[in-house]
Design a protein around this motif. Structure first.
Motif, PDB file in Angstrom:
ATOM      1  N   GLU A   1      47.320 -18.662  97.529  1.00 30.21           N
ATOM      2  CA  GLU A   1      48.298 -19.668  97.139  1.00 30.21           C
ATOM      3  C   GLU A   1      49.549 -19.448  97.959  1.00 30.21           C
ATOM      4  O   GLU A   1      49.761 -18.377  98.506  1.00 30.21           O
ATOM      5  CB  GLU A   1      48.711 -19.499  95.674  1.00 30.21           C
TER       6      GLU A   1
ATOM      7  N   ILE B   1      52.635 -11.848  87.948  1.00 42.11           N
ATOM      8  CA  ILE B   1      51.429 -12.609  87.582  1.00 42.11           C
ATOM      9  C   ILE B   1      51.034 -13.569  88.719  1.00 42.11           C
ATOM     10  O   ILE B   1      49.872 -13.614  89.134  1.00 42.11           O
ATOM     11  CB  ILE B   1      51.669 -13.428  86.286  1.00 42.11           C
ATOM     12  N   THR B   2      52.012 -14.331  89.233  1.00 42.61           N
ATOM     13  CA  THR B   2      51.726 -15.279  90.317  1.00 42.61           C
ATOM     14  C   THR B   2      51.186 -14.546  91.544  1.00 42.61           C
ATOM     15  O   THR B   2      50.214 -14.970  92.171  1.00 42.61           O
ATOM     16  CB  THR B   2      53.019 -16.030  90.722  1.00 42.61           C
TER      17      THR B   2
ATOM     18  N   THR C   1      49.719 -11.649  91.656  1.00 42.61           N
ATOM     19  CA  THR C   1      48.385 -11.093  91.378  1.00 42.61           C
ATOM     20  C   THR C   1      47.330 -12.191  91.508  1.00 42.61           C
ATOM     21  O   THR C   1      46.280 -11.989  92.124  1.00 42.61           O
ATOM     22  CB  THR C   1      48.344 -10.500  89.953  1.00 42.61           C
ATOM     23  N   ARG C   2      47.642 -13.364  90.930  1.00 40.85           N
ATOM     24  CA  ARG C   2      46.678 -14.465  90.937  1.00 40.85           C
ATOM     25  C   ARG C   2      46.386 -14.933  92.362  1.00 40.85           C
ATOM     26  O   ARG C   2      45.262 -15.251  92.702  1.00 40.85           O
ATOM     27  CB  ARG C   2      47.243 -15.613  90.101  1.00 40.85           C
ATOM     28  N   ALA C   3      47.435 -14.950  93.207  1.00 42.91           N
ATOM     29  CA  ALA C   3      47.257 -15.421  94.580  1.00 42.91           C
ATOM     30  C   ALA C   3      46.381 -14.469  95.387  1.00 42.91           C
ATOM     31  O   ALA C   3      45.771 -14.860  96.369  1.00 42.91           O
ATOM     32  CB  ALA C   3      48.610 -15.570  95.264  1.00 42.91           C
TER      33      ALA C   3
ATOM     34  N   LEU D   1      43.981 -12.314  93.985  1.00 40.05           N
ATOM     35  CA  LEU D   1      42.717 -11.966  93.351  1.00 40.05           C
ATOM     36  C   LEU D   1      41.481 -12.598  94.016  1.00 40.05           C
ATOM     37  O   LEU D   1      40.461 -11.924  94.169  1.00 40.05           O
ATOM     38  CB  LEU D   1      42.795 -12.331  91.865  1.00 40.05           C
TER      39      LEU D   1
ATOM     40  N   ASN E   1      45.892  -5.938  89.551  1.00 36.21           N
ATOM     41  CA  ASN E   1      44.709  -6.223  90.355  1.00 36.21           C
ATOM     42  C   ASN E   1      43.695  -5.088  90.255  1.00 36.21           C
ATOM     43  O   ASN E   1      42.484  -5.321  90.200  1.00 36.21           O
ATOM     44  CB  ASN E   1      45.092  -6.423  91.829  1.00 36.21           C
TER      45      ASN E   1
END
Lengths: 436, 436
Positions: A255, A264-265, A267-269, A271, B349
């Motif tokens: 992302e 959180i953002t 980590t999500r980008a 993963l 992560n």
């Protein structure tokens, strides 16, 4: 440039709570809209909204388009449709105004357009909303020139001529040359004026502006009628966004994130690539499991080398293709020529690396059989990875998928697994030959 | 845009050999200088030189600065100092002229400057040559405005005013507003005009132009006296070059290469990372060798997974830091804050990936002891790689080394090796616990 840090934000928040409106207003009047936007981005929504309402109407508009999308949505959701139409949109060019309207909820967007005093602006925004995202049409502004009602006719004509000249190349203008003497039509011919169709992709628009050093690019419809113009500031933003996205894809970030985003953002980008890596790793375990690793445990020693080299070569090859496609040096018509060139690079790099590793492993007493296996497998892996890393982004491009996707997880993971297969196949062959 | 391919080059070469000068000349007169330059780049030097000499003097200058460095050197080496001074440099702005002179052998450069008819141009070039490479001064042109001798006074004044306005922001001009009514000084104040010191790095110049949507940036000396200006076309070129270089470094390519370069050049640009990968691979072999892999051969199965994940996480972390530094969102003063945030991302992560791999390996019957080892090692590797990938580029930046170097070979290789160490250390510990 002002130094924007936590202390400044705290100071401003304190002043807002103390209601020191006139001081805040005079302080803000010395700042550039871009800096104000960055400050508002870092404030809590209620404080940002308060400070925003203190700004002059024309500054408000400039600040609004420079805000982060999230904070802009926050501020807009607190404003009535009439406030948005009168207080902000009226000050914006049609391209920026359309961007703002496009981010509103559909009902509110309609309300806002209905409240616009200028009918032409309303119809311009409706026109621009109709262009598909990612086209030159969606990027352009409808205003070719801007004339104000209180101007005299002479002044207006002079302005129109000046602004029309902006549609020609910067170099030409700055060099002066014959520009003011010749007619626009002659200039356009002389300059071999470059235009773009509204339906064409926005990447082509930025490519043309970069290639021909243009400050403004005329956008035409299928009958070559002028429908709008794209300016260099928008092109620069889009060049930087594209470069950042390609860079993040190549680094395995899925992302558009910034270092200032939340844990959180971030980590999500990150993963998705890690999950693909996990799947690849489990695949690798099965490949090694097929082979009798207990009987040939020394083969384990060079697993990291083979896996790393396959991934590295693949990423290099894919990156060169992605850059070549972006700068139009490559097209998918010369696929075979690209692949045969890459074969040459692969063989050369493979031979060099293979010979080096053969010498080093023999010297370090890893044994003849293992040394030959590693160097032969490395040669094959490098050649395969080079071809595969070239082929995949070219295929993605042919089927209109972003080739930059190939530079990240996909190429690395596939090359890891196929590299291991090659390594153990060569290993079996060599030990078979030696035993046989 | 013209389609530049092998057939076109062949056709042109045939015409050159047949001496069809007037046809070539009229064909070339319809083309943009950028396209002509790309065509000349792809021709043999003798043909390129012939076609170049057929061009009009003002086109020659534009074509010359658009050529690849190699081909430009070829063409210039065939021209006398007088031809270069009179036929080419006279037509160029001081920044472009300086770039050309800087590429000549020192003696020839002196000869060329000596042959310049315009003394002011000669002294401008000498001034610009004195600025260190990579500074705003080396990027700027001395001409603030360009006035031609045959113009009337009225015309010249109008041009000066128009060109001075170019030094203000694009948006302001295109919106029209009050620009032509107010005095320049008022405009500058109103606009909060942005300037840069000639000694400051050129990256800062492009950052300012991008941030504040400027078409031209005034360059000043330490006494705030105007010494030159940088235009948006140069800034765009420099933004693209920087982005390409960062991208290539992240992909493990060490020189600025294009897909059209020769096999040898492409191989050479890719070899350094591959050699670092080889060294890392041999290091990996020793790490595995320390451990009794024969007795615990099943440990070999997850070597690819551990190595890949360490590299991936490290590259992601480094890329976020590099982009943050480039956009000034990060500075080295908040090192500890960055590292603690990255610790959070790493733990999150690591826990997600560790739990997934624990479940999957247990489900696939890889055995309790191996499953626990792999998942625990993976958690540690991801946390370490995230911290290390953040720390290294920040340190490089603090010591004025390009942080983008950290996104390529270095981080991946070190993380591979340390990842393996962690894996086998955890493996020894767990098997020790189980046996003990």
């Amino acid at each position: 440039m002002i130094d924007i840090n936590k202390d400044l934000i705290q100071l401003l928040t304190d002043r807002i709570e103390a209601g020191q409106d006139s001081e805040l207003r005079s302080w803000a009047s010395d700042l550039h809209a871009t800096d104000l936007a960055e400050i508002l981005d870092q404030m809590r929504t209620d404080a940002a909204s308060y400070l925003f309402r203190l700004l002059d109407t024309d500054v408000k508009a400039d600040v609004l388009i420079e805000l982060d999308e999230d904070q802009r949505a926050n501020l807009l959701s607190g404003m009535t449709a009439e406030e948005i139409a009168g207080g902000v949109l009226g000050q914006l060019d049609s391209d920026d105004a359309t961007d703002v309207v496009a981010e509103l909820p559909p009902n509110k967007a309609e309300e806002v357009i209905g409240h616009l005093e200028n009918d032409e602006q309303a119809s311009d925004i409706r026109d621009l909303l109709a262009y598909a995202e990612g086209t030159a049409g969606a990027m352009m502004a409808k205003e070719l020139v801007k004339v104000q009602s209180e101007w005299t006719v002479t002044r207006a004509i002079r302005e129109i001529r000046r602004q029309a000249e902006e549609l020609l190349s910067m170099k030409h203008l700055l060099l002066g040359a014959e520009s003011t003497r010749s007619k626009i039509a002659e200039l356009q011919k002389e300059e071999g004026i470059v235009t773009i169709l509204a339906q064409e992709p926005s990447e082509k628009a930025t490519m043309l502006m970069e290639r021909y050093d243009l400050v403004a690019l005329p956008v035409v419809d299928s009958e070559q009628k002028l429908v709008g113009r794209i300016t260099i500031d928008d092109a620069v933003d889009s060049i930087i966004e594209d470069a950042e996205r390609d860079y993040q894809l190549a680094s395995g970030i899925s992302e558009d994130v910034e270092s200032s985003d939340s844990v959180i953002t971030l980590t999500r980008a990150r993963l998705p690539w890690l999950l693909i890596g996990l799947i690849g790793g489990i695949g690798g375990a099965y490949v090694i499991g097929w082979f009798d690793i207990k009987e040939n445990a020394e083969m384990a020693l060079f697993i990291p080398l083979i896996a790393a080299m396959g991934g590295n070569v693949g990423v290099q090859s894919a990156a060169i293709v992605v850059q070549g496609l972006a700068s139009s040096h490559i097209n998918t018509n010369n696929l075979l020529r690209r692949l045969s060139k890459e074969l040459g690079v692969g063989i050369l790099n493979g031979l060099i690396c293979g010979l080096i590793i053969l010498g080093v492993t023999l010297l370090l007493n890893f044994g003849t059989s293992l040394s030959i296996t590693v160097s032969l497998a490395l040669l094959c892996v490098i050649i395969f990875a080079a071809l595969f890393g070239t082929f995949v982004p070219l295929m993605l491009h042919r089927y209109k998928i972003d080739p930059a996707l190939a530079t990240g997880p996909f190429i690395t993971t596939v090359n890891d697994i196929i590299g291991l297969m090659i390594y153990f196949a060569v290993g079996s062959l060599i030990s078979g030959l030696i035993l046989g």
